[in-house]
Design a protein around this motif. Structure first.
Motif, PDB file in Angstrom:
ATOM      1  N   LEU A 472       0.821  -1.218   0.000  1.00 31.37           N
ATOM      2  CA  LEU A 472       0.000   0.000   0.000  1.00 31.37           C
ATOM      3  C   LEU A 472       0.848   1.258   0.000  1.00 31.37           C
ATOM      4  N   GLU A 473       0.291   2.307  -0.631  1.00 35.26           N
ATOM      5  CA  GLU A 473       0.827   3.660  -0.446  1.00 35.26           C
ATOM      6  C   GLU A 473      -0.028   4.296   0.644  1.00 35.26           C
ATOM      7  N   VAL A 474       0.623   4.753   1.709  1.00 34.68           N
ATOM      8  CA  VAL A 474      -0.134   5.242   2.867  1.00 34.68           C
ATOM      9  C   VAL A 474       0.006   6.747   2.994  1.00 34.68           C
ATOM     10  N   GLY A 475      -1.147   7.430   3.166  1.00 36.66           N
ATOM     11  CA  GLY A 475      -1.121   8.890   3.323  1.00 36.66           C
ATOM     12  C   GLY A 475      -0.815   9.274   4.765  1.00 36.66           C
ATOM     13  N   GLU A 476      -0.757  10.577   5.004  1.00 32.97           N
ATOM     14  CA  GLU A 476      -0.514  11.086   6.369  1.00 32.97           C
ATOM     15  C   GLU A 476      -1.706  10.746   7.264  1.00 32.97           C
ATOM     16  N   PRO A 477      -1.471  10.557   8.574  1.00 32.19           N
ATOM     17  CA  PRO A 477      -2.617  10.316   9.467  1.00 32.19           C
ATOM     18  C   PRO A 477      -3.549  11.524   9.474  1.00 32.19           C
ATOM     19  N   GLN A 478      -4.839  11.253   9.483  1.00 30.77           N
ATOM     20  CA  GLN A 478      -5.839  12.324   9.501  1.00 30.77           C
ATOM     21  C   GLN A 478      -6.611  12.243  10.811  1.00 30.77           C
ATOM     22  N   VAL A 479      -6.944  13.409  11.346  1.00 35.17           N
ATOM     23  CA  VAL A 479      -7.723  13.442  12.584  1.00 35.17           C
ATOM     24  C   VAL A 479      -9.208  13.385  12.230  1.00 35.17           C
ATOM     25  N   LEU A 600     -15.105  20.772  15.657  1.00 31.01           N
ATOM     26  CA  LEU A 600     -14.699  20.150  16.927  1.00 31.01           C
ATOM     27  C   LEU A 600     -13.510  19.232  16.668  1.00 31.01           C
ATOM     28  N   GLU A 601     -12.612  19.142  17.636  1.00 26.58           N
ATOM     29  CA  GLU A 601     -11.474  18.225  17.477  1.00 26.58           C
ATOM     30  C   GLU A 601     -11.470  17.201  18.611  1.00 26.58           C
ATOM     31  N   PRO A 602     -10.989  15.977  18.335  1.00 28.56           N
ATOM     32  CA  PRO A 602     -10.914  14.979  19.397  1.00 28.56           C
ATOM     33  C   PRO A 602      -9.789  15.321  20.374  1.00 28.56           C
ATOM     34  N   VAL A 603     -10.119  15.282  21.662  1.00 28.10           N
ATOM     35  CA  VAL A 603      -9.125  15.540  22.703  1.00 28.10           C
ATOM     36  C   VAL A 603      -8.835  14.219  23.404  1.00 28.10           C
ATOM     37  N   MET A 604      -7.549  13.942  23.641  1.00 26.44           N
ATOM     38  CA  MET A 604      -7.138  12.670  24.230  1.00 26.44           C
ATOM     39  C   MET A 604      -6.746  12.867  25.694  1.00 26.44           C
ATOM     40  N   ALA A 605      -7.104  11.871  26.518  1.00 26.75           N
ATOM     41  CA  ALA A 605      -6.598  11.842  27.896  1.00 26.75           C
ATOM     42  C   ALA A 605      -5.229  11.183  27.824  1.00 26.75           C
ATOM     43  N   VAL A 606      -4.183  11.973  28.042  1.00 24.35           N
ATOM     44  CA  VAL A 606      -2.805  11.487  27.878  1.00 24.35           C
ATOM     45  C   VAL A 606      -2.204  11.251  29.261  1.00 24.35           C
ATOM     46  N   ASP A 607      -1.518  10.126  29.386  1.00 32.89           N
ATOM     47  CA  ASP A 607      -0.913   9.746  30.666  1.00 32.89           C
ATOM     48  C   ASP A 607       0.572   9.522  30.386  1.00 32.89           C
ATOM     49  N   VAL A 608       1.428  10.411  30.899  1.00 33.78           N
ATOM     50  CA  VAL A 608       2.865  10.315  30.599  1.00 33.78           C
ATOM     51  C   VAL A 608       3.616   9.907  31.858  1.00 33.78           C
ATOM     52  N   PHE A 609       4.538   8.976  31.699  1.00 33.36           N
ATOM     53  CA  PHE A 609       5.412   8.599  32.817  1.00 33.36           C
ATOM     54  C   PHE A 609       6.814   9.085  32.478  1.00 33.36           C
ATOM     55  N   PRO A 646      -5.154  17.828  22.373  1.00 32.97           N
ATOM     56  CA  PRO A 646      -5.787  17.523  21.086  1.00 32.97           C
ATOM     57  C   PRO A 646      -4.997  16.453  20.318  1.00 32.97           C
ATOM     58  N   LEU A 647      -5.729  15.529  19.708  1.00 35.36           N
ATOM     59  CA  LEU A 647      -5.084  14.420  18.989  1.00 35.36           C
ATOM     60  C   LEU A 647      -4.154  14.931  17.883  1.00 35.36           C
ATOM     61  N   SER A 648      -4.554  16.030  17.227  1.00 33.90           N
ATOM     62  CA  SER A 648      -3.755  16.520  16.090  1.00 33.90           C
ATOM     63  C   SER A 648      -2.338  16.904  16.511  1.00 33.90           C
ATOM     64  N   GLU A 649      -2.154  17.194  17.807  1.00 25.28           N
ATOM     65  CA  GLU A 649      -0.838  17.613  18.294  1.00 25.28           C
ATOM     66  C   GLU A 649       0.000  16.425  18.782  1.00 25.28           C
ATOM     67  N   MET A 650      -0.578  15.226  18.758  1.00 21.71           N
ATOM     68  CA  MET A 650       0.092  14.085  19.386  1.00 21.71           C
ATOM     69  C   MET A 650       0.778  13.148  18.386  1.00 21.71           C
ATOM     70  N   PHE A 651       0.714  13.460  17.083  1.00 26.69           N
ATOM     71  CA  PHE A 651       1.363  12.574  16.119  1.00 26.69           C
ATOM     72  C   PHE A 651       2.873  12.578  16.351  1.00 26.69           C
ATOM     73  N   GLY A 652       3.448  11.386  16.351  1.00 25.32           N
ATOM     74  CA  GLY A 652       4.894  11.273  16.519  1.00 25.32           C
ATOM     75  C   GLY A 652       5.381  11.636  17.906  1.00 25.32           C
ATOM     76  N   TYR A 653       4.465  11.687  18.888  1.00 25.66           N
ATOM     77  CA  TYR A 653       4.852  12.131  20.236  1.00 25.66           C
ATOM     78  C   TYR A 653       5.882  11.210  20.879  1.00 25.66           C
TER      79      TYR A 653
END
Length: 698
Positions: A472-479, A600-609, A646-653
């Motif tokens: 497959l040719e894969v595009g960029e992740p989309q929110v 509206l954008e999806p917001v994620m509950a992020v848990d960082v250690f 926001p999920l859009s800010e979490m790519f490649g985190y």
């Protein structure tokens, strides 16, 4: 018929890397199901049999195995720990009677442990706790027990105490029998000796034993009274009966410890499964529902003499064909029986059925209430959550509810010839995984795959490539953005068309207003006097509902809109259902922009250690990603930071986090809710959507 009191249907669940699969592997070895133990880090464990699992050392799909211990039959399901595959945990818990929650001795209660614990509470699954990896640096059994109380709000009933810690860990003391189990350094599970409690632990053992007895006896007032009045300790069988009762009602969770990798303490877990976890008949029977999914007050009684009732909880495709994993709640199923899929109303004969041993299978001729089996090659379009039953007694079991995907990628085959192959493969994969969706973009003709996270989609693309041979040719992740409205409007729309023959006419007067968050689309009518005949209401509702999939800003689905039809007009000849449906569609396009459309954008509950010395960097970085810090909590080996981002800010985190924390940071995230997009972000998304639309037209 098999004796159901000797059945244990259990799942093993935990955070990533707490040692679920290793624990499962040790259980299989101890019960004689396998003769050579495979290690996760060598890619050789029994239940992680997918290529992707062996390579990455993670569990991706739940695997079922059966084994025997002390005359009891265990059906064990090893589940994934990664948040992207939580659906596997959820659907496994749905059909299990008990579980083993595994916690890492040094990591403690980690983010994914919380999610899985919450799912198990929702499914009312009794559990025992296994604090694993006590031989690791930083392991602390007592700290983990405290975290189970504080973080999970659960009541751990300590059953054993560890002897030694980290490198010195060599065994456990069983509080009930006051005996020490000490393993030697050969790493063989059977090489242990039973001795008296080490002298330096006697006081501590008595203190914890007293707490154990008192907590257990709360389940029986008479025993408790006798114990408090004259200190009479009940017989061992009575104490175990009380522990079993409290475990079943989830008043407390018997807590054990050990090191699965070093083969220390796993026998205690197996004994505890037999002694304390419920058998299929101990558990409250599954509720039955009507066609709308509302409970009807009836239940699927676990009894082999009842009519056949079962739930399909997982569909997979393996080298032998398609498999439908089924938990039988009532009745028996024999090879050649005819069963009905309650969701489709279709019947079919059962050709072959088998008991699964990870990716191997043992053919069966019959199965009964309490069994977890796989039916081979079902044809009636069975999906996860469908009820299978006796055609003479159609029933519906309580359905499963799956989370919505939050991230998408566009894919297309590298060579034109693979398009059909890709379509068939994706069709099978969607049937297997209810959180994996596929759609075709009408404008560009691209195939859009949606899932729960980057890893989820990454694995799906990998499976398409390796298992099905589709490059497959894969595009960029989309929110997965959404649209909604912010203010109420009152409006009117007339649909008129006259072109030879009968025309089309439909006039509607309506109010549109924002709905409650999570309410979706609601339609009501307050028309009086017959200005719009009642038979056209469904067409009007259908017209509006059909437009909810594509918003006016950037074409994303619209959430939480209430529409009330209060007046209108019709023509005796020219009005029809089609005319009113088209009127509703036109009305939607006309009025949504007036109602303050908003992205509206999806917001994620992020848990960082993170280790302590990097907390400032991590918080600063999350703030730059528009994150709201919800709290932080210091642990023994580092700090946990909770934030809504926001999920859009979490790519490649994960890459950034590893760089910031010298590879020692970890994180997990799950969808929390939708929130309004800031203006600058919304403008960018809308402009991009318009540009893509223009490009597709050309």
């Amino acid at each position: 018929m098999a004796d159901l009191s000797k059945y244990r249907n259990i799942g093993i669940f935990a955070h990533v890397d707490a040692g679920k699969t290793t624990t499962t592997e040790r259980i299989l070895k101890l019960t004689g199901q396998i003769h050579k133990t495979g290690e996760v880090h060598d890619g050789e464990s029994t239940t992680d049999f997918m290529e992707q699992e062996a390579e990455r050392g993670i569990t991706i799909q739940s695997a079922a195995v059966s084994c025997f211990w002390k005359g009891h039959r265990f059906n064990v399901i090893d589940t994934p720990g990664h948040v992207d595959f939580t659906v596997e945990v959820y659907r496994s818990l749905k059909v299990l009677d008990g579980g083993v929650g595994v916690f890492c001795g040094s990591g403690g209660v980690e983010p994914q442990s919380e999610t899985n614990w919450r799912y198990a509470n929702d499914s009312e699954v009794a559990r025992i706790i296994f604090v694993n990896k006590l031989d690791r640096m930083g392991a602390d059994f007592y700290r983990v027990v405290k975290q189970v109380k504080d973080v999970l709000g659960a009541n751990p009933l300590v059953m054993v105490l560890p002897i030694g810690i980290e490198d010195e860990f060599c065994g456990v003391v069983d509080l009930l029998t006051r005996k020490a189990y000490i393993w030697d350094d050969t790493g063989l599970p059977e090489n242990f000796e039973i001795t008296d409690v080490p002298a330096d632990m006697v006081d501590q053992v008595e203190e914890y034993r007293e707490m154990l007895i008192e907590t257990a006896l709360e389940q029986d007032d008479d025993l408790m009274e006798a114990y408090l009045e004259d200190g009479t300790e009940p017989a061992m069988d009575e104490i175990k009966r009380c522990i079993r009762a409290g475990t079943r009602t989830m008043d407390f969770f018997p807590t054990f410890c050990g090191s699965a990798f070093k083969n220390k303490g796993v026998q205690n877990i197996l004994d505890a499964v037999v002694d304390y976890l419920p058998c299929p008949t101990d558990v409250d029977p599954q509720p039955l529902t009507d066609e709308e999914g509302e409970p009807n007050g009836k239940f699927a009684i676990v009894d082999a003499n009842e009519t056949f009732k079962a739930l399909a909880f997982k569909i997979t495709d393996d080298r032998f064909g398609s498999l439908t994993f089924v938990r039988i709640y009532s009745g028996t199923l024999k090879k050649g029986d005819t069963i009905m899929n309650a969701a489709t109303g279709k019947t079919e004969r059962v050709g072959r059925m088998c008991e699964m041993q990870a990716d191997d299978r043992n053919e069966l001729t019959s199965a009964q209430a309490g069994d977890i089996i796989a039916i081979v090659g079902m044809k009636t379009n069975v999906q996860t959550g469908h009820t299978l039953c006796d055609p003479k007694d159609p029933i519906i079991l309580e359905a499963m509810v799956f989370p919505e995907p939050v991230i998408s990628i566009s894919v297309k085959p590298k060579d034109k010839g693979s398009t059909e192959k890709m379509g068939i493969a994706i069709g099978k994969m969607v049937a297997e995984d209810p959180t994996f969706r596929v759609e075709t973009d009408q404008d560009s003709g691209e195939t859009i795959l949606s899932g729960m996270g980057e890893l989820h989609l990454d694995i799906k693309v990998d499976i398409l490539k390796r298992t099905y041979g589709v490059e497959l040719e894969v595009g960029e992740p989309q929110v997965a953005y959404r649209e909604t409205i912010t203010k109420a409007v009152e409006d009117s729309y007339t649909h008129k068309k006259q072109s030879g023959g009968s025309g089309q006419f439909g006039k509607i007067d309506y109010r549109i207003k924002p709905g409650e968050p999570g309410s979706g689309f609601t339609f009501s009518s307050t028309v009086v006097g017959g200005n719009v005949p009642k038979e056209f209401f469904p067409a009007i509702e259908k017209g509006f509902a059909g437009m909810m999939d594509t918003g006016v800003l950037a074409g994303f689905p619209v959430l939480d809109v209430e529409i009330e039809l209060y007046d209108g007009g019709f023509h005796a000849v020219d009005s029809s259902a089609v005319a009113f449906e088209l009127a509703a569609r036109g009305a939607f396009r006309q009025s949504i922009p007036k109602a303050g459309a908003q992205l509206l954008e999806p917001v994620m509950a992020v848990d960082v250690f993170t280790p302590e010395d990097h907390v400032g960097d991590v918080i600063g970085d999350l703030s730059r990603r528009r994150g709201m810090i919800a709290g932080q909590e210091a642990g023994a080996t580092g700090v946990r930071i909770k934030a809504d981002v926001p999920l859009s800010e979490m790519f490649g985190y994960i890459g950034s986090l590893r760089t910031m924390t010298s590879g020692r940071g970890q994180f997990s995230m799950e969808f929390k809710n939708y929130m309004p997009c800031p203006g600058s972000v919304a403008d960018e998304v809308i402009a991009k959507a318009k540009a893509e639309k223009e490009a597709a037209k050309k």
